[in-house]
Motif scaffolding. Structure first.
Motif, PDB file in Angstrom:
ATOM      1  N   LEU A 132     -12.685  -3.812  -1.781  1.00 26.05           N
ATOM      2  CA  LEU A 132     -11.403  -3.653  -1.101  1.00 26.05           C
ATOM      3  C   LEU A 132     -10.645  -2.497  -1.749  1.00 26.05           C
ATOM      4  O   LEU A 132     -10.610  -2.382  -2.975  1.00 26.05           O
ATOM      5  N   GLY A 133     -10.051  -1.647  -0.923  1.00 27.02           N
ATOM      6  CA  GLY A 133      -9.297  -0.523  -1.456  1.00 27.02           C
ATOM      7  C   GLY A 133      -8.316   0.015  -0.444  1.00 27.02           C
ATOM      8  O   GLY A 133      -7.882  -0.703   0.469  1.00 27.02           O
ATOM      9  N   ILE A 134      -7.968   1.270  -0.601  1.00 26.50           N
ATOM     10  CA  ILE A 134      -6.982   1.915   0.271  1.00 26.50           C
ATOM     11  C   ILE A 134      -7.596   3.167   0.876  1.00 26.50           C
ATOM     12  O   ILE A 134      -8.057   4.061   0.156  1.00 26.50           O
ATOM     13  N   VAL A 135      -7.628   3.239   2.201  1.00 28.82           N
ATOM     14  CA  VAL A 135      -7.984   4.476   2.881  1.00 28.82           C
ATOM     15  C   VAL A 135      -6.677   5.175   3.214  1.00 28.82           C
ATOM     16  O   VAL A 135      -5.707   4.532   3.630  1.00 28.82           O
ATOM     17  N   TYR A 136      -6.629   6.483   3.011  1.00 29.72           N
ATOM     18  CA  TYR A 136      -5.354   7.179   3.192  1.00 29.72           C
ATOM     19  C   TYR A 136      -5.553   8.574   3.769  1.00 29.72           C
ATOM     20  O   TYR A 136      -6.602   9.210   3.601  1.00 29.72           O
ATOM     21  N   ASN A 137      -4.527   9.026   4.464  1.00 32.87           N
ATOM     22  CA  ASN A 137      -4.493  10.346   5.077  1.00 32.87           C
ATOM     23  C   ASN A 137      -4.007  11.346   4.029  1.00 32.87           C
ATOM     24  O   ASN A 137      -2.865  11.278   3.577  1.00 32.87           O
ATOM     25  N   THR A 138      -4.876  12.258   3.622  1.00 30.36           N
ATOM     26  CA  THR A 138      -4.542  13.170   2.529  1.00 30.36           C
ATOM     27  C   THR A 138      -3.484  14.202   2.913  1.00 30.36           C
ATOM     28  O   THR A 138      -2.889  14.829   2.035  1.00 30.36           O
ATOM     29  N   ASP A 139      -3.247  14.373   4.215  1.00 25.97           N
ATOM     30  CA  ASP A 139      -2.192  15.285   4.651  1.00 25.97           C
ATOM     31  C   ASP A 139      -0.822  14.605   4.619  1.00 25.97           C
ATOM     32  O   ASP A 139       0.204  15.265   4.404  1.00 25.97           O
ATOM     33  N   GLN A 140      -0.796  13.295   4.832  1.00 24.26           N
ATOM     34  CA  GLN A 140       0.471  12.569   4.866  1.00 24.26           C
ATOM     35  C   GLN A 140       0.854  11.977   3.508  1.00 24.26           C
ATOM     36  O   GLN A 140       2.041  11.837   3.206  1.00 24.26           O
ATOM     37  N   VAL A 141      -0.132  11.617   2.721  1.00 24.19           N
ATOM     38  CA  VAL A 141       0.137  10.971   1.428  1.00 24.19           C
ATOM     39  C   VAL A 141       0.064  12.018   0.327  1.00 24.19           C
ATOM     40  O   VAL A 141      -1.006  12.550   0.018  1.00 24.19           O
ATOM     41  N   LEU A 151       1.574   0.970  -2.013  1.00 32.94           N
ATOM     42  CA  LEU A 151       1.833   0.198  -0.791  1.00 32.94           C
ATOM     43  C   LEU A 151       3.264  -0.333  -0.750  1.00 32.94           C
ATOM     44  O   LEU A 151       3.724  -0.833   0.276  1.00 32.94           O
ATOM     45  N   TRP A 152       3.970  -0.215  -1.865  1.00 35.49           N
ATOM     46  CA  TRP A 152       5.369  -0.634  -1.939  1.00 35.49           C
ATOM     47  C   TRP A 152       6.305   0.579  -2.030  1.00 35.49           C
ATOM     48  O   TRP A 152       7.492   0.422  -2.280  1.00 35.49           O
ATOM     49  N   ASN A 153       5.784   1.768  -1.783  1.00 40.83           N
ATOM     50  CA  ASN A 153       6.572   2.994  -1.859  1.00 40.83           C
ATOM     51  C   ASN A 153       7.287   3.221  -0.532  1.00 40.83           C
ATOM     52  O   ASN A 153       6.645   3.456   0.494  1.00 40.83           O
ATOM     53  N   ASP A 154       8.639   3.154  -0.544  1.00 42.16           N
ATOM     54  CA  ASP A 154       9.381   3.267   0.719  1.00 42.16           C
ATOM     55  C   ASP A 154       9.298   4.652   1.329  1.00 42.16           C
ATOM     56  O   ASP A 154       9.731   4.870   2.465  1.00 42.16           O
ATOM     57  N   LYS A 155       8.729   5.592   0.619  1.00 44.79           N
ATOM     58  CA  LYS A 155       8.480   6.935   1.167  1.00 44.79           C
ATOM     59  C   LYS A 155       7.550   6.862   2.376  1.00 44.79           C
ATOM     60  O   LYS A 155       7.595   7.718   3.264  1.00 44.79           O
ATOM     61  N   TYR A 156       6.725   5.813   2.411  1.00 48.21           N
ATOM     62  CA  TYR A 156       5.736   5.665   3.484  1.00 48.21           C
ATOM     63  C   TYR A 156       6.071   4.494   4.409  1.00 48.21           C
ATOM     64  O   TYR A 156       5.182   3.908   5.039  1.00 48.21           O
ATOM     65  N   ALA A 157       7.345   4.192   4.512  1.00 49.89           N
ATOM     66  CA  ALA A 157       7.800   3.095   5.370  1.00 49.89           C
ATOM     67  C   ALA A 157       7.304   3.282   6.798  1.00 49.89           C
ATOM     68  O   ALA A 157       7.324   4.400   7.344  1.00 49.89           O
ATOM     69  N   SER A 158       6.833   2.204   7.376  1.00 47.80           N
ATOM     70  CA  SER A 158       6.312   2.151   8.750  1.00 47.80           C
ATOM     71  C   SER A 158       5.022   2.947   8.933  1.00 47.80           C
ATOM     72  O   SER A 158       4.589   3.183  10.058  1.00 47.80           O
ATOM     73  N   ILE A 160       2.351   2.091   6.675  1.00 46.65           N
ATOM     74  CA  ILE A 160       1.454   1.306   5.838  1.00 46.65           C
ATOM     75  C   ILE A 160       0.832   0.174   6.657  1.00 46.65           C
ATOM     76  O   ILE A 160       1.542  -0.571   7.335  1.00 46.65           O
ATOM     77  N   LEU A 161      -0.483   0.050   6.583  1.00 50.42           N
ATOM     78  CA  LEU A 161      -1.190  -1.038   7.254  1.00 50.42           C
ATOM     79  C   LEU A 161      -1.733  -1.997   6.208  1.00 50.42           C
ATOM     80  O   LEU A 161      -2.418  -1.585   5.271  1.00 50.42           O
ATOM     81  N   MET A 162      -1.423  -3.265   6.363  1.00 47.46           N
ATOM     82  CA  MET A 162      -1.963  -4.296   5.481  1.00 47.46           C
ATOM     83  C   MET A 162      -3.082  -5.029   6.209  1.00 47.46           C
ATOM     84  O   MET A 162      -3.166  -5.014   7.437  1.00 47.46           O
ATOM     85  N   TYR A 163      -3.926  -5.688   5.439  1.00 46.07           N
ATOM     86  CA  TYR A 163      -5.079  -6.374   6.004  1.00 46.07           C
ATOM     87  C   TYR A 163      -4.707  -7.809   6.329  1.00 46.07           C
ATOM     88  O   TYR A 163      -4.209  -8.542   5.484  1.00 46.07           O
ATOM     89  N   ASP A 164      -4.950  -8.203   7.560  1.00 49.88           N
ATOM     90  CA  ASP A 164      -4.559  -9.539   8.039  1.00 49.88           C
ATOM     91  C   ASP A 164      -5.562 -10.577   7.555  1.00 49.88           C
ATOM     92  O   ASP A 164      -6.327 -11.164   8.332  1.00 49.88           O
ATOM     93  N   MET A 222      -1.742   5.065   5.475  1.00 50.25           N
ATOM     94  CA  MET A 222      -2.643   4.387   4.552  1.00 50.25           C
ATOM     95  C   MET A 222      -2.879   2.964   5.026  1.00 50.25           C
ATOM     96  O   MET A 222      -2.068   2.409   5.778  1.00 50.25           O
ATOM     97  N   ALA A 223      -3.990   2.405   4.579  1.00 47.28           N
ATOM     98  CA  ALA A 223      -4.336   1.040   5.003  1.00 47.28           C
ATOM     99  C   ALA A 223      -5.181   0.362   3.945  1.00 47.28           C
ATOM    100  O   ALA A 223      -6.004   0.993   3.279  1.00 47.28           O
ATOM    101  N   VAL A 224      -4.970  -0.937   3.805  1.00 49.10           N
ATOM    102  CA  VAL A 224      -5.825  -1.765   2.956  1.00 49.10           C
ATOM    103  C   VAL A 224      -7.059  -2.118   3.774  1.00 49.10           C
ATOM    104  O   VAL A 224      -6.958  -2.762   4.823  1.00 49.10           O
ATOM    105  N   VAL A 225      -8.212  -1.663   3.311  1.00 55.23           N
ATOM    106  CA  VAL A 225      -9.454  -1.881   4.053  1.00 55.23           C
ATOM    107  C   VAL A 225     -10.604  -2.101   3.077  1.00 55.23           C
ATOM    108  O   VAL A 225     -10.509  -1.766   1.896  1.00 55.23           O
ATOM    109  N   TYR A 226     -11.684  -2.599   3.613  1.00 55.64           N
ATOM    110  CA  TYR A 226     -12.915  -2.658   2.840  1.00 55.64           C
ATOM    111  C   TYR A 226     -13.653  -1.330   2.972  1.00 55.64           C
ATOM    112  O   TYR A 226     -13.501  -0.591   3.937  1.00 55.64           O
ATOM    113  N   SER A 227     -14.422  -1.044   1.948  1.00 49.37           N
ATOM    114  CA  SER A 227     -15.039   0.272   1.812  1.00 49.37           C
ATOM    115  C   SER A 227     -15.889   0.679   3.016  1.00 49.37           C
ATOM    116  O   SER A 227     -15.873   1.850   3.418  1.00 49.37           O
TER     117      SER A 227
END
Length: 348
Positions: A132-141, A151-158, A160-164, A222-227
């Protein structure tokens, strides 16, 4: 793994005696995660073994467990994860697998064998593994993605995707706070719950398979996802720059294995199915379809060189060393997790 619900029935014409359906074909009923096996290899198995595969999928280990435990339906092959295999063994719901009937087990790397949830692999055969890790957009992050804290950084509010998934999202929160993903202390579990509730205003959504489209479109940062899901997103998308990271605090490493339920109607064909899936050429096709790391060493040698550069697929030994495998937690502890998860879901 962690996929959408789908039910397939893949057919073949010839006849094989044993476990036959009304049209005299042998039947094998497989219960697996969604998007976790190439339909083409299932069809190939049907053709080579003159049978019919009834293929159903589940979205979580818990959903699978409830159906197998309580339903009148019977299955010949399941593909649960480590901690669920541990539970199924404890509850005497699996039958031993005859290794003599799985000669392709020799293709499996020793690092995925003889793990704590099934010592000696008496009941299970490795299929895929990942972290389990984080996939992220290198242009946005623009910040380093090396900690769950991002994942708690308000710079990226709205964005962030969490895993259900209860164990996964709670696990990420627990690791961020310095606790185990198998935490049993109620105070610590509730601390992880409170952190996720506090994070909720920053989250675009809790997702499962739709993470792929949201990351590929650039809608999420960014999103919490499996590899393996990260590997597929990255391999199939050329318009968005993506990377995958395992946070320094550690994470979950999972191992999904084939098992045969104790009440399977066709265990011999089930062992033939498992052995077939461990054939290097077949395993390579499944890798390319699924995207998760495989313990099948000869299959890895058949892959295109592009896979070696994919950070979602190539889980490093260093990343694995920081991870822990989920354990089958006691019912009273899972009640605490379930209450916490309900409170997270209803929070705003």
């Amino acid at each position: 793994m962690k996929k959408i619900l789908l039910t397939l029935s893949l057919l073949c014409l010839p006849f094989l005696a044993g476990g036959c359906s009304s049209d005299n074909r042998a039947e094998l009923t497989v219960y697996n995660w969604g998007d976790y096996m190439d339909p083409a290899v299932i069809a190939q198995f049907e053709d080579e073994y003159n049978c019919r595969v009834n293929y159903e999928t589940f979205t979580s280990n818990e959903d699978m467990y409830v159906k197998v435990k309580n339903s009148s339906d019977t299955y010949d092959v399941l593909v649960p994860s480590d901690y669920m295999i541990e539970r199924l063994i404890k509850e005497d719901m699996l039958q031993p697998i005859s290794k003599d009937n799985i000669p392709n087990l020799a293709n499996i790397d020793a690092s995925s064998m003889n793990l704590a949830f099934d010592p000696g692999n008496q009941y299970s055969v490795p299929y895929f593994y990942g972290v389990l890790g984080i996939v992220y957009n290198t242009d946005q992050v623009t910040d380093p993605v090396d900690s769950w804290n991002i994942l708690w950084n308000d710079k990226y509010a709205s964005k962030i995707l969490m895993y259900d998934s209860i164990r996964d999202s709670m696990g990420a929160s627990l690791k961020r706070l310095g606790f185990s993903m198998n935490e049993t202390n109620e105070t610590n579990i509730n601390a992880a719950r409170d952190a996720l509730i506090a994070q909720k205003p920053l989250v675009m959504a809790y997702v499962t398979d739709n993470v792929k489209s949201l990351m590929a479109s650039g809608d999420a940062a960014m999103a919490v996802v499996y590899s393996g899901d990260a590997a597929i997103i990255m391999s199939q998308n050329n318009s968005v720059n993506l990377n995958f990271a395992v946070p320094k605090e550690g994470s979950n490493a999972f191992y999904d294995n084939f098992v045969i339920p104790k009440n399977a109607k066709n265990p011999e064909l089930a062992e033939q199915f498992i052995n077939f899936m461990l054939t290097p050429e077949i395993a390579a096709k499944n890798i390319e379809y699924v995207g998760y790391s495989s313990p099948n060493s000869p299959a890895l040698a058949l892959l295109d060189s592009s896979w070696s550069d994919n950070t979602g697929f190539n889980v490093s030994k260093e990343d694995l060393a920081r991870c822990e495998i989920f354990k089958d937690l006691p019912n009273n502890v899972m009640e605490i997790y379930n209450r916490a998860w309900t409170e997270i879901n209803v929070s705003k």
